[in-house]
Design an enzyme around this catalytic site. Sequence first.
Site, PDB file in Angstrom:
ATOM      1  N   HIS A 105       0.883  -1.164   0.000  1.00  0.00           N
ATOM      2  CA  HIS A 105       0.000   0.000   0.000  1.00  0.00           C
ATOM      3  C   HIS A 105       0.925   1.219   0.000  1.00  0.00           C
ATOM      4  O   HIS A 105       2.004   1.181   0.595  1.00  0.00           O
ATOM      5  CB  HIS A 105      -0.826   0.111   1.279  1.00  0.00           C
ATOM      6  CG  HIS A 105      -1.791  -0.990   1.544  1.00  0.00           C
ATOM      7  ND1 HIS A 105      -1.458  -2.126   2.227  1.00  0.00           N
ATOM      8  CD2 HIS A 105      -3.105  -1.106   1.236  1.00  0.00           C
ATOM      9  CE1 HIS A 105      -2.529  -2.905   2.333  1.00  0.00           C
ATOM     10  NE2 HIS A 105      -3.537  -2.314   1.736  1.00  0.00           N
ATOM     11  N   ASP A 108       2.288   2.086   3.398  1.00  0.00           N
ATOM     12  CA  ASP A 108       3.216   1.122   4.032  1.00  0.00           C
ATOM     13  C   ASP A 108       4.647   1.555   3.758  1.00  0.00           C
ATOM     14  O   ASP A 108       5.515   1.424   4.609  1.00  0.00           O
ATOM     15  CB  ASP A 108       3.112  -0.288   3.432  1.00  0.00           C
ATOM     16  CG  ASP A 108       1.724  -0.860   3.399  1.00  0.00           C
ATOM     17  OD1 ASP A 108       0.927  -0.502   4.268  1.00  0.00           O
ATOM     18  OD2 ASP A 108       1.465  -1.689   2.494  1.00  0.00           O
ATOM     19  N   GLU A 236     -10.714  -6.777  -4.824  1.00  0.00           N
ATOM     20  CA  GLU A 236     -10.561  -7.872  -3.862  1.00  0.00           C
ATOM     21  C   GLU A 236     -11.829  -7.977  -3.013  1.00  0.00           C
ATOM     22  O   GLU A 236     -12.069  -7.156  -2.132  1.00  0.00           O
ATOM     23  CB  GLU A 236      -9.334  -7.574  -2.985  1.00  0.00           C
ATOM     24  CG  GLU A 236      -9.015  -8.669  -2.009  1.00  0.00           C
ATOM     25  CD  GLU A 236      -7.738  -8.363  -1.236  1.00  0.00           C
ATOM     26  OE1 GLU A 236      -6.779  -7.803  -1.815  1.00  0.00           O
ATOM     27  OE2 GLU A 236      -7.704  -8.680  -0.044  1.00  0.00           O
ATOM     28  N   ASP A 300      -4.845 -13.736  -2.807  1.00  0.00           N
ATOM     29  CA  ASP A 300      -4.218 -13.393  -1.528  1.00  0.00           C
ATOM     30  C   ASP A 300      -4.239 -14.661  -0.692  1.00  0.00           C
ATOM     31  O   ASP A 300      -5.296 -15.115  -0.227  1.00  0.00           O
ATOM     32  CB  ASP A 300      -4.946 -12.232  -0.845  1.00  0.00           C
ATOM     33  CG  ASP A 300      -4.341 -10.888  -1.254  1.00  0.00           C
ATOM     34  OD1 ASP A 300      -3.507 -10.871  -2.186  1.00  0.00           O
ATOM     35  OD2 ASP A 300      -4.685  -9.859  -0.637  1.00  0.00           O
TER      36      ASP A 300
HETATM   37  C1  XUL Z   1      -7.626  -6.607   4.074  1.00  0.00           C
HETATM   38  C2  XUL Z   1      -6.849  -6.978   2.889  1.00  0.00           C
HETATM   39  C3  XUL Z   1      -6.013  -5.908   2.301  1.00  0.00           C
HETATM   40  C4  XUL Z   1      -5.902  -5.953   0.814  1.00  0.00           C
HETATM   41  C5  XUL Z   1      -5.131  -4.795   0.230  1.00  0.00           C
HETATM   42  O1  XUL Z   1      -8.430  -7.616   4.579  1.00  0.00           O
HETATM   43  O2  XUL Z   1      -6.889  -8.109   2.457  1.00  0.00           O
HETATM   44  O3  XUL Z   1      -4.776  -5.969   2.909  1.00  0.00           O
HETATM   45  O4  XUL Z   1      -5.277  -7.118   0.386  1.00  0.00           O
HETATM   46  O5  XUL Z   1      -5.635  -3.568   0.631  1.00  0.00           O
HETATM   47 CO    CO Z   2      -5.836  -9.075   0.926  1.00  0.00          CO
END
Ligand code: XUL
Ligand code: CO
Length: 443
Positions: A105, A108, A236, A300
């Site tokens: 991000h 970050d 996401e 993810d």
């Molecule tokens: C939060 C999450 C985030 C996204 C990116 O649950 O998964 O970290 O992956 O903003």
């Molecule tokens: Co995520």
Amino acid sequence: MDLLHDDAIADLPKVEYAGPASKDPLSFRWYDPDRLVEGRPMHEHLPFAACFWHVMRNTLGDPFGRGTALVPWDDGTDSLDNAERRARVFFALLQRLGIRWYCFHDHDVAPEGDSVASQRAAMEHMTGVLDDLQTQTGIGLLWGTACLFAHPRYAHGAATSPDVQVFAHGAGQVRRAIDATQALGGRGYVFWGGREGYSTLLNTDVARERAQYARLLHLAIEHADTTGFEGTFYIEPKPREPSLHQYDSDVEATLNFLREFGLEDRISLNIETNHATLAGKSMGHELRMAAAAGMLGSIDANMGDAHAGWDTDRFPTDLYLTTDIMLVLLEHGGLETGGLNFDAKRRRESMEPIDLLHAHIAGMDTFARGLLVAAAIREDGRLSDFMHDRYASWESDLGQGIMAGTVSLRDLESQAAQSEPTPRSGRQEMLEAIVNDILLSAT
Ligand code: XUL
Ligand code: CO
């Protein structure tokens, strides 16, 4: 490429493949990057990425207690020096692990500052630092994103805020984050709408908010088209947390949203295991729904906890889960621009720097083993044969006619009058036992 040496982690070893018999916890037992599986090296099947937020910025605090993470390299300030040191340690860690991709991000990596101008300057400075580190190590940016959920101004959402000035701030942040991602050669850009939802319907106009959210996504695409950013955009899905309800709540709701607002050709999905769990779905369900729609973009890779109703973001150590994910990916021919991003955090009790190695090793080995099991299931063929037989009647003239649209309801009624189908078992228990047998024997 020589390892980056940072004093703070100089004592952490480079992790190498040592084989299943190894008892060294700082070795890979299963992840052997160049081993061929179905004709391709493991590292291509498993494009692992590490995330800057959990690895470098998560102090491992929880609502009941402060952070426990030991971070000798971090002086706790918001200085650029500190940001640079963190970035160096991050790349050094990834090198130790042989992880070739990362995600971040904006806030970050770059201090947030107190104005748009200072944020822009910090982001540009850190883009230069990250670019150097990428060149020195060969590690690439899988995707970037903007944090549109932490700052108090985003309490009511960013794109979905009732205050148009907040929308402007969010949009500006997205612009800077896309530009940084492009400058770093990022393969993608993620939207995660943590606060793009509501806490109560008593004060929320959902029709307006969804249209605002779509508008921000269109603005991002228009921006990318002017700057020539060629990375993939992803949304996401996640149903809740921090909001009570998020508009991109699961794969099917997100697909509906994208299609409603004409975004489906430009935005794909980044699917996270723990978000599937929160949506009351399995990861296998979410992946197959996205794949069926041609919208499976990236993953993810983490997992939830069966006993907790919140986003625990554990490292994925469940072999049954990784086997299922790899079955989908092998079937799908892999992820085009996506990867397996460990959006995962250590437990609060795993506070030593070396736990960062243990956690990633566990995730990587579990995925490598899942890949081997999935390939063995495919080679064995009993599951796919069963699936093929189960639908065999659809290969008949009748089945093909129905799907081609040449058979009417009247035809089907006459057909039904001539025959009664014979019940056939789905053999679920038999299939589950086959998976278990292969799971324990594949090497
Ligand atoms: C939060 C999450 C985030 C996204 C990116 O649950 O998964 O970290 O992956 O903003
Ligand atoms: Co995520």
